[in-house]
Design a protein around this motif. Structure first.
Motif, short mmCIF file in Angstrom:
data_model
loop_
_atom_site.label_atom_id
_atom_site.label_comp_id
_atom_site.label_asym_id
_atom_site.label_seq_id
_atom_site.Cartn_x
_atom_site.Cartn_y
_atom_site.Cartn_z
N ILE A 24 0.83 -1.20 0.00
CA ILE A 24 0.00 0.00 0.00
C ILE A 24 0.87 1.25 0.00
O ILE A 24 0.59 2.22 -0.72
CB ILE A 24 -0.93 0.01 1.23
N LEU A 25 1.93 1.24 0.80
CA LEU A 25 2.84 2.38 0.85
C LEU A 25 3.50 2.63 -0.50
O LEU A 25 3.55 3.77 -0.99
CB LEU A 25 3.92 2.15 1.92
N VAL A 26 3.99 1.58 -1.13
CA VAL A 26 4.68 1.73 -2.41
C VAL A 26 3.71 2.14 -3.52
O VAL A 26 3.99 3.07 -4.29
CB VAL A 26 5.40 0.42 -2.80
N GLY A 27 2.57 1.47 -3.60
CA GLY A 27 1.60 1.80 -4.64
C GLY A 27 1.08 3.22 -4.50
O GLY A 27 0.94 3.95 -5.49
N SER A 28 0.82 3.66 -3.28
CA SER A 28 0.33 5.01 -3.04
C SER A 28 1.41 6.06 -3.34
O SER A 28 1.12 7.11 -3.93
CB SER A 28 -0.14 5.16 -1.58
N ALA A 29 2.64 5.77 -2.94
CA ALA A 29 3.74 6.70 -3.18
C ALA A 29 3.99 6.86 -4.68
O ALA A 29 4.28 7.97 -5.17
CB ALA A 29 5.01 6.23 -2.48
N LEU A 30 3.88 5.77 -5.43
CA LEU A 30 4.07 5.86 -6.88
C LEU A 30 2.93 6.63 -7.54
O LEU A 30 3.15 7.38 -8.50
CB LEU A 30 4.18 4.46 -7.48
N ALA A 31 1.72 6.47 -7.02
CA ALA A 31 0.60 7.26 -7.54
C ALA A 31 0.86 8.75 -7.31
O ALA A 31 0.64 9.60 -8.19
CB ALA A 31 -0.70 6.83 -6.87
N TYR A 32 1.36 9.09 -6.13
CA TYR A 32 1.72 10.47 -5.81
C TYR A 32 2.82 10.97 -6.75
O TYR A 32 2.77 12.09 -7.27
CB TYR A 32 2.18 10.55 -4.36
N SER A 45 -7.37 2.73 2.24
CA SER A 45 -6.54 1.61 1.80
C SER A 45 -5.81 0.99 2.98
O SER A 45 -5.73 -0.24 3.11
CB SER A 45 -5.51 2.08 0.76
N ILE A 46 -5.29 1.84 3.85
CA ILE A 46 -4.62 1.37 5.06
C ILE A 46 -5.61 0.61 5.94
O ILE A 46 -5.32 -0.51 6.42
CB ILE A 46 -4.02 2.55 5.85
N SER A 47 -6.77 1.19 6.16
CA SER A 47 -7.79 0.56 7.00
C SER A 47 -8.20 -0.80 6.45
O SER A 47 -8.27 -1.80 7.20
CB SER A 47 -9.02 1.48 7.08
N THR A 48 -8.44 -0.86 5.15
CA THR A 48 -8.89 -2.10 4.53
C THR A 48 -7.82 -3.18 4.61
O THR A 48 -8.11 -4.35 4.93
CB THR A 48 -9.27 -1.85 3.06
#
Length: 305
Positions: A24-32, A45-48
Motif C-alpha cells: 500500500i505504501l509503495v503503490g500510493s507513493a508511486l501514484a503520488y 486503503s490502510i484501513s482495509t
C-alpha cells in the motif's frame, strides 16, 4: 477483562501488520509520484489492508485449531484458541464480524475512488475485495483450505505483492505502468519468504498434521534454496526498480530505500546455518521489517523530496 483483551490483541498478531502495509505504501507513493493523490483513498486503503490482515490472522487461528494443527508440538507463538484463552465459537464469531468490517471498509474505499474509476473498474475492485476476504479465510478454514495444499506462497505473492501495489495504484485513477511490476515482484517475493520461514519453522508439525506446505513437499534443505531465490530475486527486482526511478527523477535520496535490503545477505547466511527450526522465528520478523522499512523509506522519499 484485561487478560481477555490481551488474548484478542495476541490473536490479531499485530506484528504482521507492517508487512501487509508495504504494498500500500509503495503503490500510493508511486501514484503520488505520477501526480495522483487522495488522502481518503490512502487512509481507507490502510484501513482495509489492516482489516484483511487481522481477518487472515483470526481465520488462521480458527482453521488451524479446528484441524488440530495448532497443538503442543507447534514451535511458534501460542495461538489464542490453542491456549484456551478464546473458544473456537468466539473465534468463529470474530471472523464473521471482521469479515463484515473488512467488506465495509473496502466498500468505502471503492466509493471514495468511484469518481476516478469506470463502472467496470468499480465492479472489478468490488470483486477483488470479496476475493480478498475469501482468500483470507480459506487459507486454513474449510476442507479445501489452500494453505494445506501448498498454495499459500502463491497467494501471498499475488495478494501482498501484485494486488497490493498495482491495485492501490489504480484506485487513484492511474492507468497501469510497467514500473509497477518491479516493486510488486519484490514485495510479493519477500512476503512469500516470510511465509516460507514460518513453514520451515513448523515443517515437522505441519507434516504430522497433514498440512502440505511447499516446505513439506520439497524438504528442509530445498526449502532453504527456494528461500534464497525468493530473497535474492526480490532484491534484484528492488534494485532495478530504484535505479529505474532514479533515472527518471535524478533524486539521489531514492537510494536510501536500498539500505534495509542489504541486511538480507547476512540473513541468508544465517538461514543456511540454522539447525534448530525455532530459530527461523527471529529471521521471519527481520524479513518482514526489511520489507516494511524498504517500502516506508521509498514512500517518504517520494512524498518529501
Amino acid at each position: 477483562m484485561v487478560k481477555t483483551i490481551n488474548a484478542w490483541i495476541g490473536a490479531m498478531r499485530l506484528r504482521t501488520l507492517p508487512l501487509s502495509l508495504s504494498g500500500i505504501l509503495v503503490g500510493s507513493a508511486l501514484a503520488y509520484f505520477f501526480g495522483a493523490w487522495d488522502i481518503l483513498i490512502f487512509s481507507m486503503s490502510i484501513s482495509t489492508t489492516i482489516l484483511f490482515q487481522i481477518l487472515s490472522n483470526l481465520a488462521n487461528d480458527f482453521g488451524d485449531s479446528q484441524k488440530g494443527t495448532d497443538n503442543e508440538q507447534r514451535l511458534g507463538p501460542d495461538r489464542a484458541v490453542q491456549s484456551g484463552a478464546i473458544s473456537l465459537f468466539q473465534m468463529k464469531i470474530a471472523v464473521v464480524v471482521v469479515s463484515l468490517l473488512s467488506l465495509l471498509s473496502a466498500s468505502l474505499l471503492i466509493f471514495f475512488s468511484a469518481a476516478m474509476l469506470s463502472s467496470t473498474g468499480i465492479w472489478i475492485y468490488f470483486g477483488l475485495a470479496i476475493l480478498s476476504i475469501l482468500a483470507a479465510i480459506t487459507y486454513t478454514v474449510g476442507k479445501s483450505a489452500y494453505g494445506y495444499f501448498g498454495l499459500g506462497d502463491l497467494m501471498v505473492f499475488l495478494f501482498f505483492g501484485v494486488l497490493s501495489v498495482m491495485g492501490v495504484f489504480g484506485l487513484y485513477g492511474e492507468s497501469f505502468r510497467g514500473i509497477l511490476v518491479l516493486p510488486a515482484i519484490t514485495i510479493g517475493l519477500w512476503s512469500a519468504a516470510v511465509l516460507n520461514l514460518n513453514n520451515m519453522r513448523d515443517v515437522d508439525n505441519d507434516r504430522y498434521s497433514e498440512k502440505r506446505t511447499l516446505v513439506v513437499f520439497m524438504g528442509a534443505t530445498n526449502a532453504k534454496y527456494y528461500h534464497s531465490f525468493l530473497i535474492l530475486f526480490g532484491f534484484m527486482s528492488w534494485l532495478f526498480f530504484i535505479v529505474n526511478l532514479f533515472m527518471n527523477e535524478q533524486n539521489g535520496f531514492l537510494y536510501l530505500a536500498l539500505i534495509p535490503s542489504f541486511w538480507i545477505f547476512r540473513h541468508l547466511k544465517k538461514v543456511f546455518l540454522i539447525k534448530d527450526p525455532i530459530s527461523f522465528d527471529g529471521e521471519l520478523k527481520k524479513v518482514a521489517l526489511v520489507t516494511f522499512f524498504s517500502s516506508l523509506i521509498l514512500a517518504l522519499t517520494l512524498f518529501l523530496t
